[in-house]
Design a protein around this motif. Structure first.
Motif: not given
Length: 121
Positions: A95-119
Motif C-alpha cells: 500500500x502507498x500513500x502520499x501525505x501532506x504535513x505542516x500546512x501543506x508545506x511538506x509532502x511524504x511518500x509512505x509504504x506499508x509492510x506488504x501483504x502476500x498474495x499467491x494465485x
C-alpha cells in the motif's frame, strides 16, 4: 508520519477474486494519492493501481479490466478488488500513500509492510 497497514493477503485460485485493504493512520493533514504496488520475487516493484483524493484512478496495463481500486477518504482506507486472477499476479502487494504535513508545506511518500498474495493455477 503515516502508518499503513495492509490486510487481505492469502492464497487465491486462478480465475477467482480477492480483495486487499489498507488503512492509514498518523499525524498527517491530508492524503492525496493512494495506491498499490506489486512486487514479484526477484523483481522490482511496479505500480498496480492508484487513486487520488478526488477519485481519479489509474491502472497498470496488466490489470486493466480486472482490478478495481477504491478509497474511503473519511476512513483513510484504500482497497484493491482483484478479479480474474492469474498466477502471474502472485507477489507482495504494498500500500502507498502520499501525505501532506505542516500546512501543506511538506509532502511524504509512505509504504506499508506488504501483504502476500499467491494465485494457484
Amino acid at each position: 508520519q503515516v502508518q499503513l497497514v495492509e490486510s487481505g493477503g492469502g492464497v487465491a485460485e486462478a480465475g477467482g477474486s480477492w480483495r486487499l485493504s489498507c488503512t492509514a493512520s498518523g499525524s498527517f493533514e491530508r492524503i492525496n494519492d493512494m495506491g498499490w504496488y506489486w512486487q514479484a520475487p526477484g523483481k522490482q516493484s511496479e505500480l498496480v493501481a492508484s487513486i487520488d483524493a478526488g477519485g481519479t484512478t489509474a491502472y497498470a496495463d496488466s490489470v486493466k479490466g480486472r482490478f478495481t481500486i477504491s478509497r474511503d477518504n473519511a476512513r483513510n482506507t484504500v482497497s484493491l478488488q482483484m478479479s480474474r486472477l492469474k498466477p502471474e499476479d502472485t507477489g507482495t502487494y504494498y500500500c502507498h500513500a502520499e501525505a501532506y504535513f505542516g500546512g501543506g508545506a511538506f509532502r511524504g511518500h509512505f509504504w506499508g509492510q506488504g501483504t502476500q498474495v499467491a494465485v494457484s493455477s
